[in-house]
Design a protein around this motif. Structure first.
Motif, short mmCIF file in Angstrom:
data_model
loop_
_atom_site.label_atom_id
_atom_site.label_comp_id
_atom_site.label_asym_id
_atom_site.label_seq_id
_atom_site.Cartn_x
_atom_site.Cartn_y
_atom_site.Cartn_z
N LYS A 77 8.76 0.47 34.98
CA LYS A 77 10.18 0.63 35.33
C LYS A 77 10.36 1.54 36.55
O LYS A 77 9.54 2.42 36.82
N ILE A 78 11.44 1.26 37.28
CA ILE A 78 11.89 2.16 38.33
C ILE A 78 12.65 3.25 37.60
O ILE A 78 13.79 3.04 37.17
N SER A 79 12.00 4.40 37.41
CA SER A 79 12.63 5.44 36.58
C SER A 79 13.58 6.31 37.38
O SER A 79 14.42 6.98 36.82
N SER A 80 13.43 6.29 38.70
CA SER A 80 14.33 7.06 39.55
C SER A 80 14.29 6.50 40.97
O SER A 80 13.36 5.76 41.32
N ALA A 137 15.07 11.33 44.91
CA ALA A 137 14.51 10.58 43.76
C ALA A 137 13.92 11.52 42.70
O ALA A 137 13.93 11.22 41.52
N LEU A 138 13.41 12.68 43.15
CA LEU A 138 12.71 13.60 42.23
C LEU A 138 13.62 14.63 41.58
O LEU A 138 13.15 15.44 40.78
N LYS A 139 14.93 14.60 41.93
CA LYS A 139 15.75 15.78 41.57
C LYS A 139 15.89 16.04 40.08
O LYS A 139 16.05 17.19 39.68
N ASN A 140 15.84 15.02 39.24
CA ASN A 140 15.98 15.26 37.79
C ASN A 140 14.70 14.94 37.03
O ASN A 140 14.75 14.59 35.85
N GLU A 195 -0.25 -0.06 35.36
CA GLU A 195 -0.63 -1.04 34.31
C GLU A 195 -2.09 -0.85 33.88
O GLU A 195 -2.41 -0.97 32.70
N SER A 196 -2.96 -0.55 34.85
CA SER A 196 -4.38 -0.36 34.50
C SER A 196 -4.69 1.10 34.16
O SER A 196 -5.85 1.51 34.15
N LYS A 197 -3.64 1.86 33.90
CA LYS A 197 -3.74 3.26 33.39
C LYS A 197 -4.47 4.22 34.32
O LYS A 197 -5.12 5.17 33.88
N GLN A 198 -4.32 4.02 35.62
CA GLN A 198 -4.94 4.92 36.59
C GLN A 198 -4.01 6.08 36.92
O GLN A 198 -4.46 7.17 37.24
N TYR A 199 -2.70 5.82 36.92
CA TYR A 199 -1.69 6.86 37.16
C TYR A 199 -0.52 6.62 36.21
O TYR A 199 -0.36 5.52 35.69
N LYS A 200 0.31 7.68 36.05
CA LYS A 200 1.45 7.56 35.12
C LYS A 200 2.80 7.61 35.80
O LYS A 200 3.81 7.22 35.24
N LYS A 201 2.83 8.16 37.00
CA LYS A 201 4.12 8.37 37.66
C LYS A 201 3.90 8.37 39.16
O LYS A 201 3.35 9.32 39.72
N ILE A 202 4.30 7.28 39.79
CA ILE A 202 4.00 7.11 41.22
C ILE A 202 5.27 7.17 42.06
O ILE A 202 6.24 6.47 41.77
N LEU A 203 5.21 8.02 43.08
CA LEU A 203 6.32 8.12 44.04
C LEU A 203 5.99 7.24 45.25
O LEU A 203 4.93 7.41 45.87
N ALA A 255 13.20 6.09 48.51
CA ALA A 255 12.06 6.38 47.63
C ALA A 255 12.36 5.89 46.22
O ALA A 255 13.52 5.86 45.80
N VAL A 256 11.34 5.50 45.53
CA VAL A 256 11.49 5.17 44.10
C VAL A 256 10.33 5.82 43.33
O VAL A 256 9.28 6.13 43.90
N ILE A 257 10.55 5.99 42.04
CA ILE A 257 9.49 6.47 41.16
C ILE A 257 9.24 5.40 40.12
O ILE A 257 10.18 4.86 39.53
N LEU A 258 7.97 5.06 39.95
CA LEU A 258 7.59 4.05 38.96
C LEU A 258 6.86 4.72 37.80
O LEU A 258 6.03 5.60 38.00
N GLU A 259 7.16 4.22 36.60
CA GLU A 259 6.51 4.73 35.39
C GLU A 259 6.28 3.59 34.40
O GLU A 259 6.88 2.54 34.52
N PRO A 260 5.41 3.81 33.42
CA PRO A 260 5.22 2.78 32.38
C PRO A 260 6.54 2.58 31.62
O PRO A 260 7.36 3.50 31.57
N SER A 261 6.70 1.42 31.04
CA SER A 261 7.98 1.11 30.39
C SER A 261 7.75 0.25 29.16
O SER A 261 6.69 -0.36 29.00
N ILE A 262 8.77 0.19 28.31
CA ILE A 262 8.71 -0.76 27.19
C ILE A 262 9.55 -1.99 27.52
O ILE A 262 9.12 -3.11 27.36
N ASN A 263 10.75 -1.75 28.10
CA ASN A 263 11.67 -2.87 28.33
C ASN A 263 11.66 -3.44 29.75
O ASN A 263 11.91 -4.63 29.93
N SER A 264 11.40 -2.58 30.73
CA SER A 264 11.44 -3.07 32.12
C SER A 264 10.12 -3.73 32.48
O SER A 264 9.08 -3.41 31.89
#
Lengths: 318, 318
Positions: free
Chosen positions: A4-7, A60-63, A121-129, A157-166
Motif C-alpha cells: 500500500k501507499i501508506s503516505s 510524506a514522512l510527517k506523521n 513483497e520479497s521481504k527485503q525491506y518494510k518501508k520504502i520512500l 514522494a510516496v511511502i510504500l509498506e506491506p498491506s492486507i487490503n491494498s
C-alpha cells in the motif's frame, strides 16, 4: 503484490511563470503556448532537486517513522556522481539508510514503484520512500518553443509498506528503442562530454520531437491498456481513476478521446504545473489523494510514457 | 531468494595504457602510480558505454534465450536522457524488452543484482540481464594524479534466473551521506549545469579524496562483514571466495589485512584493469567464474563501496 501507499507528499515551488512570461522567451504568443501544450502556468524552483525532493519527502514522512530504504526516481540528477538519492538522504538527516536511484526519465516513478513493491513483497525491506524531483526549467531550450513551454519544476514522494487490503494488481513496461532519439538531453555523460569537440551548447538542453513521440506513444499506450485490462479481467468501467503522466494536454486527453475513459476520471493538472518529468505522476497522484479523488479500495490506473520510448502501466487497488 | 547467475560475460577494450604512459600525463613516475594505486595497466575504450555494455551482454547471451528485462547498472551514463539501458537494448536489437537504469556509482551492480533478485523472487520477471559499463577514462582529471591513474574502462553482464540450488543468502546496504563529497563528478546535472556561471572545467571530471574514503570505508566495511557473517551464522572460513569492488590495491588488500580473508580467496584484478567503477565487481566475478575460481555450490561474498559513501555486501550460494 500486497503493497500500500501508506503516505504521500509533494513540493510545489512558489514561483509561478505564466504563459505570458514564457511567450517572451520563445517568441510565440501565450495563446500559441496554451493551445499547443495546455500549460498556462508552470512553477520555477530556486532550490535544487535534492532540496526539492527532501521537502516532498518530509511532507510524506510527517506523521510516520523513518523508511528503511530511499529510492530517488528522477529524470535528471543533481550531479553525475554520487546519485541524487545520497543528497536527498543527507537533507533528510537519515544517514545510514540505504539509498540509490532508478532512472527511466518520465517513468522513473513507475519503475521505482514496481521495484520497491517487489523488494517489499520479497521481504527485503518494510518501508520504502520513493522521491521524484525534477527541475526541468534548467534544461529548457528556448529555441525549441514547444518543449520549452511544456516543462515545469516539482517534486513528489510516496511511502510504500506491506498491506492486507491494498495491492499492486498488475505492472507492464515496454521499451521501444527505435524511439530513443525522440526525447533527449545528449550532454551530461560520456557521449557529449565537454571535452568532445563535437559537443555543442544545445546538447545540454532538453529536445523532443513532439509529433514523433505522440504518434508512437498513442498506439503503444492504446495497446497496453487493452492488454492490461484483458489480462486482469477488467473493463474500462472497473477503473475508478486514471493517473497519467502529464506529458502534454493532447497526450492526457487521448486517454478519454481514444482510451475510452471518461474525462472526469483522468487526472489533468497540466494547465497549472506543466510537464514535471518524473514528478508528474506522483504529483498528480498526491494531489488526487489530497483532493479525495482517490479513496481506499479504489482501482487506479497509473500510466505513462518516457524517453526511450518506454510505456508503462500499473493497476493498483489503493 | 532462490536466484542463480545463469550466465555471465564481459567486454575488455583492446587498448592498454601502461603506468609508463599515464605517468607522462600526470607528471609522476610509473613507480609512484603502481605503489599508490596498484594499477599497472588499464584499458581505454574507443567505443561508448552503450556499445561496450552491449558487447558484454552479447557475451552473456550467446548460449541462451532473450531476457524479459534489461537493467543498466552503470556509474556514468552515455547521456542524461534517455537512460543508458535504452541504448544498450537498441544495440542488442531487443526492442520491446523493458529497460531501465539503477544508479549507485560503484555499487550499481550490487544494487541491481539485489533488485533483480527481488523482481524474480516476487515473480515479476523470469530472466533479467544486468549490464554494467563504465568508461572512466573520459572523466579523468590529470591534475588529480591518484584518481586519474586508478580509472580504467570495462563492461560486464550477468543473467539472473529462478533457481532451485543457488541462492542470494543475504544482502545489506548502508549509505553514509556525511561522505557525499568524498567522491564526485559535480557536473552533468542541474547543480553545475553549463549555464551556471559557477561551473568550472573540473566539474566535468572525477574527483576523489582517497584518504577520506579509505578511512571511512575501512571501518564501515569491517563492521558490515562482521554483522553479515553473524546474521547468517557463518564464519570467515565458510566463505569460499570474495569478489570485492576493485577500488584500489590498498582497499582490496584490506579484506585480507583487516578482514581476515586469506589472500588467495580475494579476487584482485586491479593491476591489469584498474578501477572500472560499476563494472569492477561483475568483471571480477565473470573472470573468476571463467578461471574456475568459483564453482556451483560455493559461498561467495560480493562486497564494495561506492560514492555516497555507500557500502553493500551480498552473500550468494553460486
Amino acid at each position: 503484490m500486497n503493497i500500500k501507499i501508506s503516505s504521500h507528499g509533494h513540493y510545489i515551488p512558489k514561483k509561478i511563470e505564466t504563459a505570458e512570461e514564457v511567450s517572451k522567451k520563445i517568441n510565440k504568443s501565450p495563446d500559441w503556448i496554451i493551445s499547443r501544450t495546455g500549460v498556462k502556468n508552470r512553477r520555477i524552483s530556486n532550490i535544487d532537486v535534492d532540496k526539492m525532493g527532501a521537502l516532498a519527502a518530509k511532507d510524506a514522512l510527517k506523521n510516520t517513522s523513518n523508511p528503511d530504504l530511499i529510492i530517488n526516481a528522477s529524470g535528471v540528477p543533481k550531479q553525475t556522481i554520487p546519485d541524487t538519492s545520497v543528497f536527498i538522504q543527507k537533507e533528510l538527516g537519515l544517514s545510514g539508510v540505504p539509498s540509490f536511484s532508478v532512472h527511466s526519465t518520465c517513468l522513473s516513478f513507475l519503475t521505482a514503484f514496481h521495484t520497491a513493491s517487489s523488494l517489499i513483497e520479497s521481504k527485503q525491506y518494510k518501508k520504502i520512500l520513493i522521491v521524484s524531483s525534477d527541475r526541468g526549467s534548467i534544461g529548457r531550450n528556448f529555441n525549441e518553443p514547444e518543449s520549452a513551454s511544456l516543462l515545469g519544476d516539482a517534486a513528489a514522494a510516496v511511502i510504500l509498506e506491506p498491506s492486507i487490503n491494498s495491492q499492486v494488481m498488475s505492472y507492464k513496461m515496454e521499451t521501444w528503442s527505435e524511439g530513443a532519439e525522440f526525447t533527449q538531453v545528449k550532454g551530461g555523460g560520456t557521449y557529449r562530454h565537454p571535452d568532445n569537440p563535437k559537443t555543442i551548447d544545445n546538447d545540454h538542453y532538453f529536445t523532443m520531437s513532439g509529433p514523433n513521440v505522440y504518434k508512437m506513444a498513442r498506439k503503444k499506450v492504446y495497446f497496453m491498456i487493452q492488454k492490461t485490462l484483458k489480462a486482469n479481467n477488467l473493463t474500462i468501467n472497473d477503473i475508478d481513476f486514471v493517473i497519467p503522466h502529464q506529458a502534454s494536454n493532447t497526450a492526457i486527453q487521448a486517454y478519454s478521446k481514444f482510451g475510452g475513459f471518461p474525462d472526469d476520471k483522468v487526472m489533468n493538472i497540466i494547465a497549472d504545473y506543466g510537464n514535471c518529468v518524473s514528478a508528474s505522476i506522483p504529483l498528480a497522484l498526491s494531489i488526487a489523494i489530497k483532493e479525495r479523488k482517490i479513496k481506499r479500495g479504489n482501482i487506479v490506473l497509473l500510466i505513462g510514457t518516457g524517453a526511450g520510448l518506454s510505456v508503462a502501466s500499473s493497476i493498483i487497488k489503493f
